[in-house]
Design a protein around this motif. Structure first.
Motif, PDB file in Angstrom:
ATOM      1  N   GLU A  81       2.303  18.927  32.905  1.00  0.00           N
ATOM      2  CA  GLU A  81       1.058  18.867  33.684  1.00  0.00           C
ATOM      3  C   GLU A  81      -0.159  19.029  32.772  1.00  0.00           C
ATOM      4  O   GLU A  81      -0.165  19.865  31.867  1.00  0.00           O
ATOM      5  N   ILE A  82      -1.186  18.225  33.018  1.00  0.00           N
ATOM      6  CA  ILE A  82      -2.451  18.357  32.305  1.00  0.00           C
ATOM      7  C   ILE A  82      -3.364  19.234  33.153  1.00  0.00           C
ATOM      8  O   ILE A  82      -3.717  18.883  34.271  1.00  0.00           O
ATOM      9  N   ARG A  83      -3.709  20.387  32.647  1.00  0.00           N
ATOM     10  CA  ARG A  83      -4.477  21.373  33.418  1.00  0.00           C
ATOM     11  C   ARG A  83      -5.969  21.047  33.364  1.00  0.00           C
ATOM     12  O   ARG A  83      -6.502  20.749  32.304  1.00  0.00           O
ATOM     13  N   LYS A  84      -6.628  21.168  34.488  1.00  0.00           N
ATOM     14  CA  LYS A  84      -8.052  20.828  34.603  1.00  0.00           C
ATOM     15  C   LYS A  84      -8.820  21.953  35.296  1.00  0.00           C
ATOM     16  O   LYS A  84      -8.241  22.803  35.971  1.00  0.00           O
ATOM     17  N   GLY A  85     -10.153  21.932  35.114  1.00  0.00           N
ATOM     18  CA  GLY A  85     -11.001  22.831  35.890  1.00  0.00           C
ATOM     19  C   GLY A  85     -11.941  23.723  35.097  1.00  0.00           C
ATOM     20  O   GLY A  85     -12.757  24.428  35.684  1.00  0.00           O
ATOM     21  N   GLN A  86     -11.878  23.681  33.765  1.00  0.00           N
ATOM     22  CA  GLN A  86     -12.711  24.585  32.959  1.00  0.00           C
ATOM     23  C   GLN A  86     -14.105  24.048  32.692  1.00  0.00           C
ATOM     24  O   GLN A  86     -15.088  24.796  32.743  1.00  0.00           O
ATOM     25  N   ALA A  87     -14.221  22.773  32.393  1.00  0.00           N
ATOM     26  CA  ALA A  87     -15.501  22.214  31.945  1.00  0.00           C
ATOM     27  C   ALA A  87     -16.532  22.214  33.073  1.00  0.00           C
ATOM     28  O   ALA A  87     -16.214  21.897  34.218  1.00  0.00           O
ATOM     29  N   PRO A  88     -17.785  22.566  32.767  1.00  0.00           N
ATOM     30  CA  PRO A  88     -18.842  22.502  33.788  1.00  0.00           C
ATOM     31  C   PRO A  88     -19.210  21.066  34.111  1.00  0.00           C
ATOM     32  O   PRO A  88     -18.842  20.135  33.379  1.00  0.00           O
ATOM     33  N   LYS A  89     -19.956  20.880  35.158  1.00  0.00           N
ATOM     34  CA  LYS A  89     -20.438  19.553  35.519  1.00  0.00           C
ATOM     35  C   LYS A  89     -21.454  19.075  34.478  1.00  0.00           C
ATOM     36  O   LYS A  89     -22.103  19.880  33.804  1.00  0.00           O
ATOM     37  N   PRO A  90     -21.620  17.763  34.328  1.00  0.00           N
ATOM     38  CA  PRO A  90     -22.649  17.249  33.409  1.00  0.00           C
ATOM     39  C   PRO A  90     -24.032  17.767  33.782  1.00  0.00           C
ATOM     40  O   PRO A  90     -24.293  18.152  34.933  1.00  0.00           O
ATOM     41  N   LEU A  91     -24.920  17.794  32.817  1.00  0.00           N
ATOM     42  CA  LEU A  91     -26.278  18.279  33.049  1.00  0.00           C
ATOM     43  C   LEU A  91     -26.991  17.436  34.100  1.00  0.00           C
ATOM     44  O   LEU A  91     -26.801  16.215  34.170  1.00  0.00           O
ATOM     45  N   GLU A  92     -27.813  18.092  34.883  1.00  0.00           N
ATOM     46  CA  GLU A  92     -28.708  17.368  35.785  1.00  0.00           C
ATOM     47  C   GLU A  92     -29.869  16.802  34.969  1.00  0.00           C
ATOM     48  O   GLU A  92     -30.122  17.221  33.835  1.00  0.00           O
ATOM     49  N   ARG A  93     -30.584  15.886  35.563  1.00  0.00           N
ATOM     50  CA  ARG A  93     -31.637  15.152  34.845  1.00  0.00           C
ATOM     51  C   ARG A  93     -32.691  16.071  34.232  1.00  0.00           C
ATOM     52  O   ARG A  93     -33.069  15.913  33.061  1.00  0.00           O
ATOM     53  N   GLN A  94     -33.189  17.035  34.980  1.00  0.00           N
ATOM     54  CA  GLN A  94     -34.263  17.885  34.491  1.00  0.00           C
ATOM     55  C   GLN A  94     -33.794  18.797  33.357  1.00  0.00           C
ATOM     56  O   GLN A  94     -34.508  18.998  32.365  1.00  0.00           O
ATOM     57  N   GLU A  95     -32.585  19.339  33.471  1.00  0.00           N
ATOM     58  CA  GLU A  95     -32.065  20.200  32.418  1.00  0.00           C
ATOM     59  C   GLU A  95     -31.853  19.402  31.135  1.00  0.00           C
ATOM     60  O   GLU A  95     -32.124  19.898  30.024  1.00  0.00           O
ATOM     61  N   PHE A  96     -31.407  18.161  31.258  1.00  0.00           N
ATOM     62  CA  PHE A  96     -31.243  17.309  30.085  1.00  0.00           C
ATOM     63  C   PHE A  96     -32.590  17.115  29.395  1.00  0.00           C
ATOM     64  O   PHE A  96     -32.690  17.223  28.168  1.00  0.00           O
ATOM     65  N   ARG A  97     -33.619  16.844  30.185  1.00  0.00           N
ATOM     66  CA  ARG A  97     -34.946  16.624  29.609  1.00  0.00           C
ATOM     67  C   ARG A  97     -35.439  17.868  28.867  1.00  0.00           C
ATOM     68  O   ARG A  97     -35.968  17.766  27.752  1.00  0.00           O
ATOM     69  N   LEU A  98     -35.239  19.042  29.439  1.00  0.00           N
ATOM     70  CA  LEU A  98     -35.680  20.278  28.809  1.00  0.00           C
ATOM     71  C   LEU A  98     -34.981  20.486  27.461  1.00  0.00           C
ATOM     72  O   LEU A  98     -35.616  20.854  26.473  1.00  0.00           O
ATOM     73  N   ARG A  99     -33.686  20.239  27.432  1.00  0.00           N
ATOM     74  CA  ARG A  99     -32.945  20.431  26.181  1.00  0.00           C
ATOM     75  C   ARG A  99     -33.384  19.412  25.126  1.00  0.00           C
ATOM     76  O   ARG A  99     -33.517  19.747  23.944  1.00  0.00           O
TER      77      ARG A  99
END
Length: 356
Positions: free
Chosen positions: A3-21
């Protein structure tokens, strides 16, 4: 299939957070005159991030790969070809003997410390000694990570822990253009290791451990020990395909085996012996050959004394300088024996019962 285990990675950045970074790299008011142009660049970067454009320039793998039509990163292909050329040169009996000197200290006089590292001075002794032994040298000063513009050794992502064939040789995790993980120095560092007949790591102890630039390099060299030279066999990073390959039987190729090594580890209070042992164990695990007891050096300089006087202490450490030079002489002798076909190690040729 496991089995390939999943569930650790967060969701991709939202648009505004991407812009800030993105904008944090351009806070200097000097960029205000081109703020509009930066907004345009940021929009393209967002689109690439959102689309996951890890390798925007690709080419067909071609003959010799499991899937010749698979599109591989052109940057990875270029690195792979340089490694093949370096390996060919390294194995040519008529080529000059080469040693790689690795400076593990993070300090240099081009960054905040404002002073050269003692390790850099030790590397000069080793270089002079190797030159006298007619060994060509290449110096890898890892402190450049702290003083060079936008130069990186990105961290290992641990692909090998999912399945060994998912860890490609050379590493294909970087560059990842979609996530701005670029200017990865390891593409050049792999070539330096492959081209060498012997390696000396010279390093101080930081908090009982290897300095962070050295540890970053060590982790990224995991692909040299069992790594998969054919990313098309896993169609990039397909975990299920990699697991299937490993479970079917994997050979764990040691891409740097047979090279000689020496060590110079110095500290001021504690940790020199344990770090030297760790480095020796790691190098031996990868199939490199110790140049002997005198080639694995750990010493204390200025034991519990002022840091401010540490270079003056090194000035007076005549016996220590001689020991560093002996490490280089031992490496030269080991290289000479290895290049004549002498395996040096008594257990050479005995296959391990549990390769990994």
């Amino acid at each position: 299939m496991t089995e390939i285990r999943k569930g650790q990675a967060p969701k991709p950045l939202e648009r505004q957070e991407f812009r800030l970074r993105f904008q944090r790299s351009f806070l200097d008011p000097a960029f205000d005159a081109v703020r509009g142009a930066l907004d345009q660049v940021e929009e393209v970067a967002w689109n690439n991030y959102h689309a996951g454009r890890k390798a925007p320039v690709t080419q067909a793998a071609g003959e010799g790969y499991a899937d010749p039509a698979y599109q591989l990163s052109a940057e990875w292909m270029a690195t792979r070809e340089r490694l093949r050329a370096a390996e060919h040169q390294q194995k040519d009996p008529s080529s000059p003997s080469r040693a790689l000197l690795i400076i593990g200290a993070a300090r240099n006089d081009g960054s905040c410390p404002g002073e050269v590292s003692k390790t850099w001075r030790m590397a000069q002794w080793a270089r002079e000694t190797l030159a006298a032994e007619r060994i060509e040298t290449d110096v890898l000063d890892l402190s450049l990570l702290t003083s060079s513009y936008d130069l990186h050794i990105h961290p290992c992502k641990g692909c090998v822990s999912t399945a060994m064939p998912l860890c490609h040789w050379p590493c294909s995790c970087y560059p990842n253009h979609a996530e701005r993980q670029t200017n990865d120095w390891m593409a050049e560092i792999y070539e330096k290791w492959v081209a060498a007949h012997g390696v000396i790591i010279l390093t101080p102890v930081y908090w009982y451990q290897a300095p962070s630039p050295l540890k970053l390099m060590i982790d990224r060299l995991v692909c040299a020990d069992g790594g998969n030279p054919d990313p098309t066999s896993t169609h990039g990073k397909k975990a299920a395909e990699a697991k299937a390959l490993e479970l079917a039987g994997w050979g764990y190729p040691k891409h740097l085996a047979g090279r000689a090594y020496g060590l110079v580890v110095h500290g001021d209070v504690a940790g020199a012996e344990s770090l030297r042992r760790n480095l020796s164990d790691w190098l031996s695990w990868m199939g490199l050959v110790s140049a002997g007891g005198q080639a694995e050096l750990d010493r204390y300089l200025g034991y519990y004394e002022s840091y401010a006087d540490s270079h003056a202490v090194l000035d007076e450490a005549g016996k220590f300088e001689q020991e560093v030079r002996v490490v280089a002489k031992a490496l030269a002798a080991c290289i000479a024996r290895l290049r004549t076909g002498d395996p040096v190690r008594p257990d050479a040729g005995i296959p391990p019962p549990r390769p990994k």
